[in-house]
Design a protein around this motif. Structure first.
Motif, PDB file in Angstrom:
ATOM      1  N   MET A  51       0.836  -1.205   0.000  1.00 21.32           N
ATOM      2  CA  MET A  51       0.000   0.000   0.000  1.00 21.32           C
ATOM      3  C   MET A  51       0.873   1.257   0.000  1.00 21.32           C
ATOM      4  O   MET A  51       1.941   1.277   0.599  1.00 21.32           O
ATOM      5  CB  MET A  51      -0.900   0.009   1.229  1.00 21.32           C
ATOM      6  CG  MET A  51      -1.811  -1.199   1.318  1.00 21.32           C
ATOM      7  SD  MET A  51      -2.608  -1.274   2.921  1.00 21.32           S
ATOM      8  CE  MET A  51      -4.099  -0.390   2.541  1.00 21.32           C
ATOM      9  N   GLN A  52       0.386   2.300  -0.647  1.00 19.02           N
ATOM     10  CA  GLN A  52       1.112   3.561  -0.630  1.00 19.02           C
ATOM     11  C   GLN A  52       0.967   4.264   0.711  1.00 19.02           C
ATOM     12  O   GLN A  52       1.892   4.903   1.176  1.00 19.02           O
ATOM     13  CB  GLN A  52       0.615   4.476  -1.754  1.00 19.02           C
ATOM     14  CG  GLN A  52       1.180   4.088  -3.100  1.00 19.02           C
ATOM     15  CD  GLN A  52       0.855   5.111  -4.150  1.00 19.02           C
ATOM     16  OE1 GLN A  52      -0.262   5.135  -4.650  1.00 19.02           O
ATOM     17  NE2 GLN A  52       1.797   5.948  -4.456  1.00 19.02           N
ATOM     18  N   ALA A  53      -0.185   4.164   1.330  1.00 19.76           N
ATOM     19  CA  ALA A  53      -0.404   4.716   2.673  1.00 19.76           C
ATOM     20  C   ALA A  53      -0.742   3.556   3.591  1.00 19.76           C
ATOM     21  O   ALA A  53      -1.601   2.738   3.280  1.00 19.76           O
ATOM     22  CB  ALA A  53      -1.540   5.736   2.651  1.00 19.76           C
ATOM     23  N   PHE A  54      -0.030   3.468   4.703  1.00 20.05           N
ATOM     24  CA  PHE A  54      -0.238   2.365   5.630  1.00 20.05           C
ATOM     25  C   PHE A  54       0.087   2.840   7.043  1.00 20.05           C
ATOM     26  O   PHE A  54       0.720   3.870   7.238  1.00 20.05           O
ATOM     27  CB  PHE A  54       0.612   1.151   5.248  1.00 20.05           C
ATOM     28  CG  PHE A  54       2.094   1.436   5.172  1.00 20.05           C
ATOM     29  CD1 PHE A  54       2.927   1.182   6.250  1.00 20.05           C
ATOM     30  CD2 PHE A  54       2.653   1.965   4.020  1.00 20.05           C
ATOM     31  CE1 PHE A  54       4.285   1.451   6.180  1.00 20.05           C
ATOM     32  CE2 PHE A  54       4.003   2.242   3.934  1.00 20.05           C
ATOM     33  CZ  PHE A  54       4.825   1.988   5.021  1.00 20.05           C
ATOM     34  N   ARG A  55      -0.394   2.078   8.013  1.00 14.94           N
ATOM     35  CA  ARG A  55      -0.155   2.439   9.419  1.00 14.94           C
ATOM     36  C   ARG A  55       0.968   1.587   9.993  1.00 14.94           C
ATOM     37  O   ARG A  55       1.094   0.411   9.670  1.00 14.94           O
ATOM     38  CB  ARG A  55      -1.426   2.251  10.242  1.00 14.94           C
ATOM     39  CG  ARG A  55      -2.495   3.272   9.869  1.00 14.94           C
ATOM     40  CD  ARG A  55      -3.784   2.995  10.551  1.00 14.94           C
ATOM     41  NE  ARG A  55      -4.258   1.688  10.067  1.00 14.94           N
ATOM     42  CZ  ARG A  55      -5.216   0.992  10.650  1.00 14.94           C
ATOM     43  NH1 ARG A  55      -5.812   1.441  11.730  1.00 14.94           N
ATOM     44  NH2 ARG A  55      -5.602  -0.153  10.161  1.00 14.94           N
ATOM     45  N   GLN A  56       1.732   2.230  10.851  1.00 14.13           N
ATOM     46  CA  GLN A  56       2.835   1.539  11.499  1.00 14.13           C
ATOM     47  C   GLN A  56       2.865   1.919  12.974  1.00 14.13           C
ATOM     48  O   GLN A  56       2.691   3.087  13.320  1.00 14.13           O
ATOM     49  CB  GLN A  56       4.153   1.936  10.828  1.00 14.13           C
ATOM     50  CG  GLN A  56       5.341   1.139  11.306  1.00 14.13           C
ATOM     51  CD  GLN A  56       6.510   1.292  10.369  1.00 14.13           C
ATOM     52  OE1 GLN A  56       6.509   0.714   9.286  1.00 14.13           O
ATOM     53  NE2 GLN A  56       7.496   2.050  10.765  1.00 14.13           N
ATOM     54  N   GLU A  93      -1.515  -3.042   8.658  1.00  9.67           N
ATOM     55  CA  GLU A  93      -2.296  -3.656   7.578  1.00  9.67           C
ATOM     56  C   GLU A  93      -1.711  -4.993   7.155  1.00  9.67           C
ATOM     57  O   GLU A  93      -2.436  -5.941   6.846  1.00  9.67           O
ATOM     58  CB  GLU A  93      -2.399  -2.707   6.370  1.00  9.67           C
ATOM     59  CG  GLU A  93      -3.364  -1.557   6.575  1.00  9.67           C
ATOM     60  CD  GLU A  93      -2.761  -0.389   7.366  1.00  9.67           C
ATOM     61  OE1 GLU A  93      -3.511   0.549   7.655  1.00  9.67           O
ATOM     62  OE2 GLU A  93      -1.558  -0.411   7.693  1.00  9.67           O
ATOM     63  N   ARG A  94      -0.390  -5.095   7.141  1.00 10.16           N
ATOM     64  CA  ARG A  94       0.231  -6.368   6.762  1.00 10.16           C
ATOM     65  C   ARG A  94      -0.061  -7.445   7.803  1.00 10.16           C
ATOM     66  O   ARG A  94      -0.271  -8.605   7.451  1.00 10.16           O
ATOM     67  CB  ARG A  94       1.734  -6.193   6.571  1.00 10.16           C
ATOM     68  CG  ARG A  94       2.060  -5.488   5.269  1.00 10.16           C
ATOM     69  CD  ARG A  94       3.524  -5.468   5.027  1.00 10.16           C
ATOM     70  NE  ARG A  94       3.836  -4.859   3.740  1.00 10.16           N
ATOM     71  CZ  ARG A  94       5.058  -4.755   3.264  1.00 10.16           C
ATOM     72  NH1 ARG A  94       6.091  -5.236   3.958  1.00 10.16           N
ATOM     73  NH2 ARG A  94       5.269  -4.187   2.102  1.00 10.16           N
ATOM     74  N   ILE A  95      -0.057  -7.075   9.069  1.00 12.48           N
ATOM     75  CA  ILE A  95      -0.408  -8.052  10.106  1.00 12.48           C
ATOM     76  C   ILE A  95      -1.866  -8.468   9.956  1.00 12.48           C
ATOM     77  O   ILE A  95      -2.198  -9.651  10.078  1.00 12.48           O
ATOM     78  CB  ILE A  95      -0.093  -7.502  11.510  1.00 12.48           C
ATOM     79  CG1 ILE A  95       1.428  -7.384  11.686  1.00 12.48           C
ATOM     80  CG2 ILE A  95      -0.705  -8.390  12.594  1.00 12.48           C
ATOM     81  CD1 ILE A  95       1.870  -6.674  12.942  1.00 12.48           C
ATOM     82  N   ALA A  96      -2.736  -7.501   9.645  1.00 14.27           N
ATOM     83  CA  ALA A  96      -4.147  -7.838   9.413  1.00 14.27           C
ATOM     84  C   ALA A  96      -4.284  -8.799   8.230  1.00 14.27           C
ATOM     85  O   ALA A  96      -5.042  -9.780   8.303  1.00 14.27           O
ATOM     86  CB  ALA A  96      -4.964  -6.561   9.175  1.00 14.27           C
TER      87      ALA A  96
END
Length: 165
Positions: free
Chosen positions: A19-24, A136-139
């Motif tokens: 994703m171009q925008a993601f949460r960390q 998001e990757r963990i989701a």
């Protein structure tokens, strides 16, 4: 420091893991060289424990950042040679890939200390390290591993996430 926010990368992709925008969610330390290295090493172990609690099969792999240009390639080689970055990967696509990084633990050495004039209490240039959990990757890894219905996930996973077991 406990930091949670959005990240942006200028790399358009159709892959939902790029994703171009993601949460960390990051945990950052600024201190001595020893404190920074200990933080990075500790979070490799703790990150694997967190992912195991979520019943995600994760692997720790040495990694580097995709810097651009000649100087960037040298930095990337040094990152690998000096074991400064470790990614915790989960296979989102089965045997089609070697795994996608869902957690990254990095030791920056004195890069940010020099860049921003940060020093320790004794006046030495500060070192820093961080661990970042890609939300998001963990989701995606949870959905890939346990399905789309969280109520059907294993009780231990639901409990680890703070829900009813």
């Amino acid at each position: 420091m406990d930091i949670y926010g959005y990240c942006f990368r200028h790399e358009p992709a159709v892959d939902p893991a790029r994703m171009q925008a993601f949460r960390q969610h990051e945990y950052v330390i600024v201190g001595t060289a020893e404190q920074a290295q200990e933080h990075r090493d500790l979070w490799v172990r703790l990150g694997l424990e967190v992912l195991a609690d979520l019943q995600l099969e994760a692997t720790a792999v040495a990694a580097n950042d995709p810097f651009f240009g000649r100087a960037g390639r040298i930095l990337a080689v040094n990152q690998l040679d000096e074991n400064l970055k470790t990614e915790l990967t989960v296979r989102l696509y089965g045997d089609l890939d070697d795994g996608t990084a869902v957690v990254s633990s990095n030791c920056h050495r004195d890069h940010f200390g020099l860049t921003f004039g940060l020093s320790t209490a004794t006046g030495e240039v500060a070192h820093s390290a961080c661990v970042g959990f890609g939300m998001e990757r963990i989701a995606l890894a949870l959905i890939r591993t346990h399905g789309v219905d969280p109520s059907a996930w294993p009780a231990g996973v639901r409990t680890s996430m703070g829900g009813p077991g």
